[in-house]
Design an enzyme around this catalytic site. Sequence first.
Site, PDB file in Angstrom:
ATOM      1  N   ASN A   9       0.744  -1.290  -0.013  1.00 18.84           N
ATOM      2  CA  ASN A   9       0.124  -0.001   0.125  1.00 18.84           C
ATOM      3  C   ASN A   9       0.976   1.297   0.017  1.00 18.84           C
ATOM      4  O   ASN A   9       1.412   1.672   0.843  1.00 18.84           O
ATOM      5  CB  ASN A   9      -0.903  -0.086   1.185  1.00 18.84           C
ATOM      6  CG  ASN A   9      -1.798   1.244   1.258  1.00 18.84           C
ATOM      7  OD1 ASN A   9      -1.817   2.070   0.573  1.00 18.84           O
ATOM      8  ND2 ASN A   9      -2.851   1.135   2.117  1.00 18.84           N
ATOM      9  N   ARG A  94      -2.925  -2.314  -3.231  1.00 18.53           N
ATOM     10  CA  ARG A  94      -4.027  -1.453  -3.111  1.00 18.53           C
ATOM     11  C   ARG A  94      -3.656  -0.452  -4.169  1.00 18.53           C
ATOM     12  O   ARG A  94      -2.930   0.410  -4.065  1.00 18.53           O
ATOM     13  CB  ARG A  94      -4.187  -0.457  -1.780  1.00 18.53           C
ATOM     14  CG  ARG A  94      -5.087   0.283  -1.529  1.00 18.53           C
ATOM     15  CD  ARG A  94      -4.965   1.644  -0.542  1.00 18.53           C
ATOM     16  NE  ARG A  94      -6.095   2.464  -0.328  1.00 18.53           N
ATOM     17  CZ  ARG A  94      -5.939   3.426   0.082  1.00 18.53           C
ATOM     18  NH1 ARG A  94      -4.729   3.937   0.741  1.00 18.53           N
ATOM     19  NH2 ARG A  94      -6.828   4.399   0.411  1.00 18.53           N
ATOM     20  N   HIS A 182     -12.514   4.142  -0.338  1.00 17.12           N
ATOM     21  CA  HIS A 182     -12.308   3.226   1.038  1.00 17.12           C
ATOM     22  C   HIS A 182     -13.025   2.117   0.717  1.00 17.12           C
ATOM     23  O   HIS A 182     -13.574   1.348   1.800  1.00 17.12           O
ATOM     24  CB  HIS A 182     -12.714   4.120   2.251  1.00 17.12           C
ATOM     25  CG  HIS A 182     -11.846   5.162   2.537  1.00 17.12           C
ATOM     26  ND1 HIS A 182     -12.532   6.170   2.814  1.00 17.12           N
ATOM     27  CD2 HIS A 182     -10.644   5.312   2.624  1.00 17.12           C
ATOM     28  CE1 HIS A 182     -11.332   7.434   3.079  1.00 17.12           C
ATOM     29  NE2 HIS A 182     -10.408   6.763   2.854  1.00 17.12           N
ATOM     30  N   ARG A 242      -7.776  17.630   3.573  1.00 25.43           N
ATOM     31  CA  ARG A 242      -8.584  17.768   2.589  1.00 25.43           C
ATOM     32  C   ARG A 242      -9.984  18.337   3.231  1.00 25.43           C
ATOM     33  O   ARG A 242     -10.430  17.889   4.342  1.00 25.43           O
ATOM     34  CB  ARG A 242      -9.014  16.424   1.811  1.00 25.43           C
ATOM     35  CG  ARG A 242      -7.925  15.973   1.153  1.00 25.43           C
ATOM     36  CD  ARG A 242      -8.020  14.525   0.610  1.00 25.43           C
ATOM     37  NE  ARG A 242      -7.488  13.539   1.410  1.00 25.43           N
ATOM     38  CZ  ARG A 242      -7.608  12.412   1.257  1.00 25.43           C
ATOM     39  NH1 ARG A 242      -8.336  11.772   0.230  1.00 25.43           N
ATOM     40  NH2 ARG A 242      -7.052  11.397   2.131  1.00 25.43           N
ATOM     41  N   GLU A 380      -7.707  -3.735   5.584  1.00 25.99           N
ATOM     42  CA  GLU A 380      -7.667  -3.815   4.039  1.00 25.99           C
ATOM     43  C   GLU A 380      -6.684  -4.672   3.560  1.00 25.99           C
ATOM     44  O   GLU A 380      -6.796  -5.194   2.357  1.00 25.99           O
ATOM     45  CB  GLU A 380      -7.269  -2.300   3.941  1.00 25.99           C
ATOM     46  CG  GLU A 380      -8.450  -1.228   4.045  1.00 25.99           C
ATOM     47  CD  GLU A 380      -7.861   0.027   4.069  1.00 25.99           C
ATOM     48  OE1 GLU A 380      -8.367   0.626   3.209  1.00 25.99           O
ATOM     49  OE2 GLU A 380      -7.001   0.494   4.883  1.00 25.99           O
TER      50      GLU A 380
END
Length: 394
Positions: A9, A94, A182, A242, A380
Amino acid sequence: MGNGILVLNAGSSSLKFSIFNVGAASLLSAMAVGQIEGLGTAPRLKAKGADGSVIADEQWTTSEVANHGQALQAIATLLRARFSGQELVGVGHRVVHGGPDYSAPLLLTPQAMEMLATFVPLAPLHQPHNLAAIRAVAEARPELPQVACFDTAFHRTQETVAQLYGLPYEYYERGIRRYGFHGLSYEYIAATLPELAPEIASGRVIVAHLGSGASMCAIHNGRSVGSSMGFTALDGLLMGTRPGNLDPGIILYLLQQEGMSARDVESMLYKRSGLLGLSGIGNDMRVLQESDSPRARLAIDHFVYRISRELGGLTAVLGGIDAFVFTAGIGENSAYIRRLVCEKAKWLGIDLDPAANEQGGPRISSVDSKVSAWVVPTNEELMIARHTCQVLGL
């Protein structure tokens, strides 16, 4: 000798990794997890074994480890030293954006890489680094199969009406639509609920993935039906750096009246907004919670406010709610944020159990709560390993 799956990742300044042993009946067991952080500034490798013990803690200069390729070499050196009896049979990655066409994990080819590169403008903080890690593996081990697992794929089950923007339809056909992100995290939660909480697994569940990147997803019967993020990972909730949901007229104003360039606006939206921009202190929720600065409190309050607004909207999408799930870094670790969110959600029927919340769950609502609330750690990496095994037929 056992078969191993490496999961990568890649971020802008980090490379997270896990290695899984593939046992009988494709049973996966994590053997090590770690990351190299500080790429470009102060690279450092940290890794732990399956029992949580530290198996590596090493620092370098930027001349020794300067990029993702060199970081991968350092990880490979560690894995050869610690797991010499493990034969690496595949690498899972990912990849944040799969665009409109990739709705499932993909065995990577040069043609697929060309397509994925076209999505870089849609995820400039993530996609270039995801692809850099893939190229680094291909250069070091060209014979090794690699699989891309997309953060957007889980949301491709949403109806067209949920993916539309109110632009001329031709832009939807050209790929400007709500993708959601996500997805690997949400997919893991959806796959975990039947065992952890079977009473809600097939119901109407809203999951809040709250970390430096944050979003929410409405899930019905294990499938995504709505999400807070849209065309890019800028949309929806307030995040570490963000802004989340933003009136597009603000962008026009910044360009036309403030004289900012497109590059300046991009930098502000991705790197200088969110919790950092509002607080003026930082983007780490732990730091903000400990601060007595009024602006830190304001940033936290706005973070919770935006979650509350999105919770109401996604409940409407589902036509009601049976359960609310917290996950990811803030969601799993901040009892304080969970309490604030649940207090604002009393109107939905969430009755928080304070003691269970402080203990981290898994269930943090009272037995009499009309809508149950949960804390479910995401994984994940395991989701990526599962997909990689499936694609490679292991």
